[in-house]
Scaffold this motif. Sequence first.
Motif, mmCIF file in Angstrom:
data_model
loop_
_atom_site.group_PDB
_atom_site.id
_atom_site.type_symbol
_atom_site.label_atom_id
_atom_site.label_comp_id
_atom_site.label_asym_id
_atom_site.label_seq_id
_atom_site.Cartn_x
_atom_site.Cartn_y
_atom_site.Cartn_z
ATOM 1 N N MET A 15 119.496 21.627 8.350
ATOM 2 C CA MET A 15 118.197 22.300 8.221
ATOM 3 C C MET A 15 118.250 23.268 7.039
ATOM 4 O O MET A 15 119.172 24.076 6.928
ATOM 5 C CB MET A 15 117.892 23.063 9.516
ATOM 6 C CG MET A 15 116.496 23.611 9.558
ATOM 7 S SD MET A 15 116.238 24.550 11.082
ATOM 8 C CE MET A 15 115.294 23.421 12.035
ATOM 9 N N SER A 16 117.268 23.164 6.143
ATOM 10 C CA SER A 16 117.264 24.035 4.971
ATOM 11 C C SER A 16 116.943 25.465 5.376
ATOM 12 O O SER A 16 116.215 25.711 6.333
ATOM 13 C CB SER A 16 116.223 23.566 3.957
ATOM 14 O OG SER A 16 116.524 22.258 3.540
ATOM 15 N N ALA A 17 117.490 26.402 4.607
ATOM 16 C CA ALA A 17 117.322 27.806 4.954
ATOM 17 C C ALA A 17 115.935 28.316 4.591
ATOM 18 O O ALA A 17 115.408 29.198 5.256
ATOM 19 C CB ALA A 17 118.376 28.636 4.257
ATOM 20 N N SER A 18 115.333 27.766 3.526
ATOM 21 C CA SER A 18 114.025 28.311 3.151
ATOM 22 C C SER A 18 113.186 27.322 2.357
ATOM 23 O O SER A 18 113.700 26.416 1.710
ATOM 24 C CB SER A 18 114.198 29.594 2.337
ATOM 25 O OG SER A 18 114.643 29.274 1.034
ATOM 26 N N LEU A 19 111.884 27.522 2.465
ATOM 27 C CA LEU A 19 110.910 26.827 1.628
ATOM 28 C C LEU A 19 110.318 27.894 0.727
ATOM 29 O O LEU A 19 109.846 28.920 1.194
ATOM 30 C CB LEU A 19 109.819 26.199 2.493
ATOM 31 C CG LEU A 19 108.660 25.537 1.742
ATOM 32 C CD1 LEU A 19 109.135 24.304 0.978
ATOM 33 C CD2 LEU A 19 107.542 25.134 2.706
ATOM 34 N N GLN A 20 110.355 27.633 -0.577
ATOM 35 C CA GLN A 20 110.102 28.702 -1.514
ATOM 36 C C GLN A 20 109.128 28.302 -2.603
ATOM 37 O O GLN A 20 109.207 27.202 -3.137
ATOM 38 C CB GLN A 20 111.442 29.046 -2.182
ATOM 39 C CG GLN A 20 111.689 30.500 -2.376
ATOM 40 C CD GLN A 20 113.021 30.710 -3.048
ATOM 41 O OE1 GLN A 20 113.992 29.981 -2.762
ATOM 42 N NE2 GLN A 20 113.088 31.656 -3.943
ATOM 43 N N ALA A 21 108.212 29.214 -2.916
ATOM 44 C CA ALA A 21 107.434 29.091 -4.146
ATOM 45 C C ALA A 21 108.026 30.097 -5.103
ATOM 46 O O ALA A 21 108.113 31.282 -4.773
ATOM 47 C CB ALA A 21 105.966 29.391 -3.889
ATOM 48 N N SER A 22 108.462 29.635 -6.266
ATOM 49 C CA SER A 22 109.149 30.521 -7.185
ATOM 50 C C SER A 22 108.283 30.741 -8.424
ATOM 51 O O SER A 22 108.136 29.846 -9.246
ATOM 52 C CB SER A 22 110.497 29.903 -7.536
ATOM 53 O OG SER A 22 111.063 30.554 -8.632
#
Lengths: 252, 330
Positions: free
Chosen positions: A1-8
Motif C-alpha cells: 500500500m502506497s504511503a501517499s497520493l500527492q499533487a506536487s
Amino acid sequence: MSASLQASSVTKRFGGVLALSEVSLELRAGEVHGLIGPNGSGKTTLLNLLSGYYRPDHGRILLGSEDLSQRAVQARAQLGVARTFQKPRLLPTLSVLENAMIGGWTDTRSGFLASALAFATARREERMLRARAAELLQGVGLGHVIDRRANLLEHAEQRFLEIARGLTGRPSFILLDEPAGGLTSAEIEHLGTVIRVMRECGIGVLLVEHHTDFVFRICDRVTTLDLGRMIKHGSPAEVRTDAEVIRVYLGA
Amino acid sequence: MKRVAILLFAAAVLVSLPWWAGDQYQLHLAALIGAYWVLIAGLNLVVGFSGQLSVGHVGLLAIGAYAYAILAGTHEWNVWLALAASGGIGALCGLLLGLPSLRLPGFYFAMATLAFALIVTELVLALDGLTGGGVGLSVPEFPAPFDTAAGSYWLILGIAVIVTWLTWNVARLMWGRGLIAVRDSMVTAQAVGVPVFHAKLVAFVFSGLTAGLGGALFAVMQSYITPDTFLFELGLFFFVCIIIGGRGSILGPFLGTVVLTALPELSAPLAKLGNFFYGLLLLLVVLLLPEGIGRLFQIGLERLRPQRLGSMPIEPQPAQLALAIKAGQR
C-alpha cells in the motif's frame, strides 16, 4: 500500500483562466484530508487532476514514488485510487448490487471470450465480487435496497452507493466530491461513521466539502484553496482560526 | 426451478416446430428469424449494451454471405469449414471497421457504419469476377440431413442457441456491466477502470463474427444472392429490432426480431405496408416505451414479486464495514 497520493505544485489552465496555480496537497494513508474553499477556487479541478480526468500543465501527481501525471483515469482504479462524483454517476438500469460490483472491475481478470464461454474463473470472479459488494453495501447501510434498480434510489442512497462502489475496488485512497451535499444532518452523521471506518482501515480519504462544520469535525488535516491558490493548510484548529481563511471563505 | 421449466418448455416448442408449423413457408420464416437473430444477438451487445449505434451491419452480413458462397461454391470448400470461415472473416472485417470508427462519437460512428454498408454493396458489384457482380452467385446448400426445410431450421436453431448463450454469459457477468457503463456513463466506466475503447472493440468484433455466421446461414436460405439481397434497409431493420426490443436486454430484441420479421409476412395487408409498419412501431416504442418491449416483461416480473418500496433510513454497520474493507485490502 502506497504511503501517499500527492499533487506536487500542480498548475492547470483552461484557455486564459488559471484554475490552479502551483498547488500542493499530500493525502496520506489512514487520514481524512479536507479540501475546502469558495466556489470556483479550484477544488474540483484538483480532484480531477488527482483522479486523472485532467492532466497538469505543470507539476506532478504522485502515488508513492510513481508519477501518474500522464497516466489515464483507468490507471488510478488499477493502482487503488477511487473517487465519487458531485452529481452521483450511477448506471440507472442496473441494480444497486450490480452498481457496487462494477467498482470491482479491475479484479476482473477474465477476458471477453472467457466470460462469453462462462469459464469457471469468470464465474468464480463473479461470485467473489457479488459477495464483496453485498457485504460492503450492508456495511454502508444499503442492505435493504440491494436489489432495487438504481434509478429508483433516493439522493442519499445514491451517495452511499457511490462510496460502496468505490470501496469494491479495494482502494488505498478514495476521493469524495461533496459527499454531504443534499444530505440531512442525520445522514451526514452516518456519512461520518462510514468515513471514520475507512480511516481506521488505513484508507486515505480526501473530502471535498462545503459543510465546514462537518469537515472540521472529522478531518485530520485541511487544505484551503482560493482563486486557484493554496492559502492555508494544517490541522482543523489552525485552519478555522486563520485570518485569511475566515476572510475569503468562512466569514466572520 | 421455475426458470428451468420455462426454458425446457421453450426448447420443446422450438425443437418441435417442424411438426406443428402450418406449412413449409412458416418453417422457412422461422429459420429466417433464426439467421437474423444470429446477427442481431451479437449486434445487441454493440447497440443494446455498449450503446454504439451501428446501422451498417448489413455490410458484415453481406461479407459473411459472399464469403460462404465463394468458398463453398466457387472454391468447393467443405461447407462447415466455409461456414466457420465466414464467421472468421466477419470478425476480421469487424476489427478493421471498428479500429478507426469506434473512436468517433455516436453520430459519426453511425455515419461510418452507414458508409461501410454502402461501400460493401459497391465493392460486391465492382468485384464481379469474385462475386458475380449484379448477376449474383448461387449458394451451395448444407449436406444431408440439413438439406431439408426442417434440417436447416434445426441447424440454424442450434447455432442461434449457442450464440444466444454466449451473449447471455457476457450480459450477466462483469463484461455486460462494463459495456453498460460505457453506454450510460463514460465517466463511471473510466473511474472504475473499464478500458472503454477495448471493450467497445471486442464487442464489435464479436458482432462481426455473428454477422458473418448469420450471413452464411442467410445466404444458404436464399440459395441465390445478389447485391440487391443486402439493401441498406436490412441494416436499419436489424438496428430497429434492437431499439424496439429494448436496450440492455436479450429477450426484448429477440421478440423484436420475431415480431418485425413475422408479422408483415404472415398477414398480407401488413406486407404491403411493411416499412410503414416498422415506422409506426418504432414511433410508438420510442414515444411510449423508450426502454423497449423487453422492459414490459421486466415490469411484469417486478409486479409478481413486489418490492418493499418506500424509504428506510440508511444505517451503516461500522463493524461489518470494517471487516468487508479489510477482507479485500491489498
